[in-house]
Structures are given as structure tokens and as C-alpha cells.
Design a protein around this motif. Sequence first.
Motif, PDB file in Angstrom:
ATOM      1  N   GLU A   1       0.824  -1.214   0.000  1.00 57.45           N
ATOM      2  CA  GLU A   1       0.000   0.000   0.000  1.00 57.45           C
ATOM      3  C   GLU A   1       0.860   1.267   0.000  1.00 57.45           C
ATOM      4  OE1 GLU A   1      -3.809  -1.441   2.635  1.00 57.45           O
ATOM      5  OE2 GLU A   1      -1.821  -1.443   3.572  1.00 57.45           O
ATOM      6  N   LEU A   2       2.072   1.139   0.510  1.00 52.22           N
ATOM      7  CA  LEU A   2       3.007   2.262   0.547  1.00 52.22           C
ATOM      8  C   LEU A   2       4.352   1.780  -0.001  1.00 52.22           C
ATOM      9  CD1 LEU A   2       3.938   5.117   1.442  1.00 52.22           C
ATOM     10  CD2 LEU A   2       4.374   4.148   3.724  1.00 52.22           C
ATOM     11  N   VAL A   3       4.826   2.427  -1.052  1.00 47.08           N
ATOM     12  CA  VAL A   3       6.091   2.019  -1.677  1.00 47.08           C
ATOM     13  C   VAL A   3       7.031   3.212  -1.746  1.00 47.08           C
ATOM     14  CG1 VAL A   3       7.195   1.112  -3.754  1.00 47.08           C
ATOM     15  CG2 VAL A   3       4.930   0.255  -3.053  1.00 47.08           C
TER      16      VAL A   3
ATOM     17  N   PRO B   1       1.554   3.781 -17.905  1.00 41.83           N
ATOM     18  CA  PRO B   1       1.186   2.614 -18.730  1.00 41.83           C
ATOM     19  C   PRO B   1       1.409   1.284 -18.020  1.00 41.83           C
ATOM     20  CG  PRO B   1       2.408   4.211 -20.036  1.00 41.83           C
ATOM     21  CD  PRO B   1       2.509   4.658 -18.623  1.00 41.83           C
ATOM     22  N   LEU B   2       2.515   1.196 -17.273  1.00 41.27           N
ATOM     23  CA  LEU B   2       2.803  -0.051 -16.567  1.00 41.27           C
ATOM     24  C   LEU B   2       1.777  -0.312 -15.469  1.00 41.27           C
ATOM     25  CD1 LEU B   2       6.708   0.167 -16.272  1.00 41.27           C
ATOM     26  CD2 LEU B   2       5.377  -1.354 -17.757  1.00 41.27           C
ATOM     27  N   LEU B   3       1.298   0.726 -14.818  1.00 39.14           N
ATOM     28  CA  LEU B   3       0.262   0.562 -13.802  1.00 39.14           C
ATOM     29  C   LEU B   3      -1.061   0.130 -14.429  1.00 39.14           C
ATOM     30  CD1 LEU B   3       0.926   3.670 -11.507  1.00 39.14           C
ATOM     31  CD2 LEU B   3       1.220   1.275 -10.868  1.00 39.14           C
ATOM     32  N   ARG B   4      -1.398   0.726 -15.560  1.00 42.25           N
ATOM     33  CA  ARG B   4      -2.680   0.413 -16.214  1.00 42.25           C
ATOM     34  C   ARG B   4      -2.688  -1.005 -16.789  1.00 42.25           C
ATOM     35  NH1 ARG B   4      -5.960   4.619 -16.237  1.00 42.25           N
ATOM     36  NH2 ARG B   4      -5.137   6.756 -16.183  1.00 42.25           N
ATOM     37  N   GLU B   5      -1.504  -1.544 -17.077  1.00 44.13           N
ATOM     38  CA  GLU B   5      -1.427  -2.912 -17.587  1.00 44.13           C
ATOM     39  C   GLU B   5      -1.732  -3.932 -16.489  1.00 44.13           C
ATOM     40  OE1 GLU B   5       2.433  -3.449 -19.199  1.00 44.13           O
ATOM     41  OE2 GLU B   5       2.144  -2.054 -20.873  1.00 44.13           O
ATOM     42  N   ARG B   6      -1.714  -3.470 -15.245  1.00 43.63           N
ATOM     43  CA  ARG B   6      -1.918  -4.390 -14.124  1.00 43.63           C
ATOM     44  C   ARG B   6      -3.233  -4.097 -13.414  1.00 43.63           C
ATOM     45  NH1 ARG B   6       3.150  -3.849 -15.587  1.00 43.63           N
ATOM     46  NH2 ARG B   6       4.483  -5.716 -15.518  1.00 43.63           N
ATOM     47  N   VAL B   7      -3.323  -4.426 -12.157  1.00 44.54           N
ATOM     48  CA  VAL B   7      -4.593  -4.384 -11.443  1.00 44.54           C
ATOM     49  C   VAL B   7      -5.216  -2.995 -11.422  1.00 44.54           C
ATOM     50  CG1 VAL B   7      -3.486  -4.021  -9.220  1.00 44.54           C
ATOM     51  CG2 VAL B   7      -5.752  -5.080  -9.303  1.00 44.54           C
TER      52      VAL B   7
ATOM     53  N   PRO C   1      -9.825   0.381  -9.196  1.00 38.82           N
ATOM     54  CA  PRO C   1      -8.998   1.262  -8.355  1.00 38.82           C
ATOM     55  C   PRO C   1      -8.504   0.540  -7.112  1.00 38.82           C
ATOM     56  CG  PRO C   1     -11.006   2.370  -9.046  1.00 38.82           C
ATOM     57  CD  PRO C   1     -11.179   0.918  -9.404  1.00 38.82           C
ATOM     58  N   GLN C   2      -7.214   0.672  -6.836  1.00 42.12           N
ATOM     59  CA  GLN C   2      -6.625   0.053  -5.654  1.00 42.12           C
ATOM     60  C   GLN C   2      -5.727   1.093  -4.995  1.00 42.12           C
ATOM     61  OE1 GLN C   2      -5.143  -4.009  -5.916  1.00 42.12           O
ATOM     62  NE2 GLN C   2      -3.286  -3.409  -4.798  1.00 42.12           N
TER      63      GLN C   2
ATOM     64  N   ASN D   1      -0.144   9.799 -11.179  1.00 45.07           N
ATOM     65  CA  ASN D   1      -1.278  10.390 -10.462  1.00 45.07           C
ATOM     66  C   ASN D   1      -2.563  10.359 -11.282  1.00 45.07           C
ATOM     67  OD1 ASN D   1      -0.281  11.391  -7.811  1.00 45.07           O
ATOM     68  ND2 ASN D   1       1.133  12.567  -9.094  1.00 45.07           N
ATOM     69  N   ASN D   2      -2.433  10.101 -12.572  1.00 45.13           N
ATOM     70  CA  ASN D   2      -3.617  10.015 -13.428  1.00 45.13           C
ATOM     71  C   ASN D   2      -4.373   8.698 -13.237  1.00 45.13           C
ATOM     72  OD1 ASN D   2      -2.932  12.511 -14.530  1.00 45.13           O
ATOM     73  ND2 ASN D   2      -1.715  11.570 -16.190  1.00 45.13           N
ATOM     74  N   VAL D   3      -3.755   7.728 -12.592  1.00 40.38           N
ATOM     75  CA  VAL D   3      -4.362   6.412 -12.379  1.00 40.38           C
ATOM     76  C   VAL D   3      -5.227   6.474 -11.114  1.00 40.38           C
ATOM     77  CG1 VAL D   3      -3.925   3.962 -11.999  1.00 40.38           C
ATOM     78  CG2 VAL D   3      -2.404   5.288 -13.495  1.00 40.38           C
ATOM     79  N   ASP D   4      -6.431   6.019 -11.203  1.00 36.59           N
ATOM     80  CA  ASP D   4      -7.347   6.047 -10.060  1.00 36.59           C
ATOM     81  C   ASP D   4      -6.776   5.253  -8.887  1.00 36.59           C
ATOM     82  OD1 ASP D   4      -9.123   7.554 -11.490  1.00 36.59           O
ATOM     83  OD2 ASP D   4     -10.376   5.862 -12.107  1.00 36.59           O
ATOM     84  N   GLY D   5      -6.820   5.843  -7.717  1.00 37.09           N
ATOM     85  CA  GLY D   5      -6.367   5.175  -6.505  1.00 37.09           C
ATOM     86  C   GLY D   5      -4.886   5.346  -6.223  1.00 37.09           C
TER      87      GLY D   5
END
Length: 554
Positions: A378-380, A394-400, A405-406, A424-428
Motif C-alpha cells: 500500500e506504501l512504496v 502505462p505499466l500501472l494500467r497494464e496491471r490491477v 482502483p486500488q 497520479n492520473n491512475v485512479d487510486g
Amino acid sequence: MCPFMMLVYLLGLVQLVRGASYVVGSPQPFSPVVRMSALRSAAEMPRTSPISCIATRPDEVSAKTVSEAVGDMAQASRTAALVDQVSSNTPATSSTPKKAATKGKSEAAMTERKVVTHGHPLVIGLSHKTATVDVREKLSIKEADWNAAAAKLCEYDSITEAAVLSTCNRFELYLAAEDHFAATRDALAFLRERSQLTDMELRPNLFMLQNEDAVYHLLRVSAGLDSLVVGEGQILSQVKACHSHAISTDTEEDAIPGSAGKVLGRLLNTAVMSGKYVRSETEIAKGAVSISSAAVELAVLKCPEDLSQSLKDVRVAIIGAGKMSRLLLTHLASHGVTKVTLLNRSRPRAEELAAEYPDLDIHVGLMDELWQTVETSELVFTSTSATGCIVTEPLLRERVWGQTPQPLVLIDISVPRNVESECNNVDGVKAYNVDDLKQVVARNQAKRKEKILEAEVLLRAELAKFLAWQESLKYVPAISELQAKFEQVRAAELGKAMKKLKGLSDAEKAAVEVATKGIINKLLHAPMSYLRSEDTDGSKASVRQIRDVFKLDQ
């Protein structure tokens, strides 16, 4: 007058007579114009070689003319009388060669003194105060490449010394140069080439300080007063590394020797010692203050807001196992975190770091587990030496995160960045970098205002010491020339005396040599001590006065 100067004087008379003879015998008006190549050849001759003034016909000036100017003492003596004979008939224009000779001698003396002239400090760079992280990362240089960059800077004629300091929050070039305008121009060319940014993009982010301001800036940097987190200790070790690299030789661990000379070597050493002194005499570094501690403080603020949990309850991962990661583990543990996943390119280094924290439950993994770890965390925190982003939109959108949203908080303390801001454009997903730490450290700086003032008082004293030392450098050429002049007179007079003392044995001659050198050293002791002393009350004689008193220009 010593024999050498007598020879030079007489050879000058030879050439003066030649010019005068030509003027008297020629129906054409005298032309002082000479071929530049011949003048250049004469100017480039070593000072121990014969010096000639060329005053013949322009079409006759050549290398041969220069060589013919070298005559023996007998010929020079014969021409002396001729000079007196023609002087009354010589037109006013015949004084031009003499002026040229005087000018040439003056320029030669100036050139010789310029060789030992030291440049003045100059710093050009950017920091967290002047540039965003996306600009800083384009100029960032790995520590292993600092000397290579400094050597490239010294390829410019305007830059005599150079040192590079590149950290996550600053990129600074420390230079020594006589002409700061030319040095700035060349440094900007270096920065444009490295960053591939245009002047319009680069210049608004840069700062440039000269002389006293440049020195004081480095002292403040080393003391931690110019850091994002005031008083942080890591910058002192970075300035110390800069000094070590800058003064290193090719026989040491650096593949390329450092490019610091007398000025930057002294400046960087002063900065390191001042940084230590301020920390020992004030409480500026009291408490845990570093980029890593600020990152953990940011996590403390953001976890309830972004994850609806406190820091001690979230699943934490750290990417990288360097110095910053070690500090992260220390501060996470102090905030109640008990379990951490640690990833690194090499397992031994990560395991060694994990062993330093037996109270933490640390799972060690390799970088091929990156996305599996990120998806379960949850925190990286990211703190690697990668030169590009390892976490992108793009790498985030290719995954969960591309499906549902996670919640995920990414705190990137690397420069160049490991996490692109578009995440920051990716939900969650909430992505933070070193520039976002400013909201945390503002409180830190407010608490330390009084300590900052105490530190600055100490730094001003160290600044005054360095400036006094730098001021003394301008006397170095005069010191060298004064010693050389005394030695020249000693050797000449001893040579004359030895002709009358032919019965001395080798041991006796050596004793006389040592005795005369001892006398010169005794006579020079007081003047040398005076020239090396500090001008504490402003009454010290100027370099010009010293040169006039001892007739060093004659």
C-alpha cells in the motif's frame, strides 16, 4: 647589472642600430609594420633565449632576421658607438622599435606572471529552490562520473579548475577561472550539451554566484543550511566525497584524476571542515533530519488521507538498498512499522542491510519481484540508482490498477526519478517526489531559525579566513620572482668571486655555496613572512608597491 641583462641590453642596441641605419639610408618613410608571424615567433621564444626587436624592412622580416639578431659580445660593443653617432640624425619615428621592445618585454613579463595566477571561485547550478525535479534529473551525474565531467569542463580554456556536486536536491559546478564571463559561457555550453535543453529552458532554473558569494554558498551547503531538510547530515558526506574526488590522482581509485587545483582544493576542504565545525558547535543537526526522515514524515501525513490508515498499519515496501533506504528503515521503525519488503538488484547487499535491523521483519527480494511486491503493498518508497522511471502510468494500467482502483501511495526520493508524475492520473494512485517534501520540511525550518543564525555566525568567520588566504595568493608571483632575483644575483657574484679563488677544493667551494645560500635565505626571511601574512588592518603593501620596491620588473 648581471651578465645576462647586459647581453639582452646590448642585443637590443644591435637591433636599434639596424632600424636607425635603415631609416637614415632609406628615401622612403619608415613603416613600423612588421609581419605578425615574425613577431609571434619572437614573443614565443623562452625568456632564457636572446630577445630581439625587429625593425628592418617589412619584406625582409623572417625567421632568418631573428636568428641574425644573435651576435657576440664584441659585435655588440662595436655597435654601441654607432648608436651615439646616428642618434642625432634619427627621425622621431625611429623610437617606435624601442617602444615595441619595451612593450614586448612588458607583455612577456606579464605572460610569465599569468602562468602562476590563480582563478577565483564561481558556482553555477540549480537546486530544489530553483528547479523542479524533472529539470534536475536531466543534469544529474552519478558520483562515479564526477571527475569525467570536471575534466571535460577543464578542456575549455577559460576554466582552470572544476569540481562537480550532484545530489538528489542539487546539481552544482564549482569552477575556478580568471574570466568569469567566459567561464560562465563555456559552462552553459557544457550544461546544454549534457541536458539537451535549450537556453530558454535551462537559464530560468540556474543560479550563478561569484567570488565571496560562491564561497559562502558552499559553506552553507556543507553545513546543511541550504538543504531541503535544514541540518541534514548526508550533504556533508556528499561534499566530502566531492572534495575527495576533486583532489584525487590517477594513482588512486578514481579512473580519472580530479580537476581541483590550489583554489578549489582549499575551498572544498574548508567547506568540509566548516560543516563539521558547525555541527559540533550548534544543535543544527540535533534530531533525525534527512531526506529519508522527511519522506517518512510525509508518509505519516498522507497515509490517513490517502489510505485511511496510519503508517504503522499499512503494508510497506522499499525499492533499493542504498544509504537512503537504510535511513528509511531507521525512521520507519521509529514510527512503529514492523514489517517491510525490501527489493534490490543484488540479494547480498539487501540481506546485509536487513541484518542491521533484527527488530524488523524484512522480506528480501530481487527486482524481478517488483510488480508482485507493488501489487501487494500500500506504501512504496523508491530509492534506486536507475536513470529512468521504473514505475509509469502505462505499466500501472497494464496491471490491477487498470481494472479496478486500488489504493497505493508511491513516495519517490530518487533523482533521476523512479516514478513518473503521470502515475497520479491512475485512479487510486498517489505519487509524490522530493519536491513534495517541502510541505513537511517547512515546519522543520521554522523550528531551527535560531540555530541557523548561530551557524551563520560561525560560517562568516570561516569565510573571512578563506578570503584572507585567497587574497594572499596574489603575492605568490612576487614571492617567486623575488627569490629568483636574489638567487640570480647570488650566483652571478659567486661566479665572479670563484674566478679569484681558484685554489679552493671542491669541499670548500660547496661550503661557500651553502653559506651564500644561507645568507640569501636569512635576508629573504622577513620579506617572505611579510608577503605571506594576512592583511588584517588594510595596511599591507600592494603587489605593485612590492614590485616597485624590489624592482622586479627590471
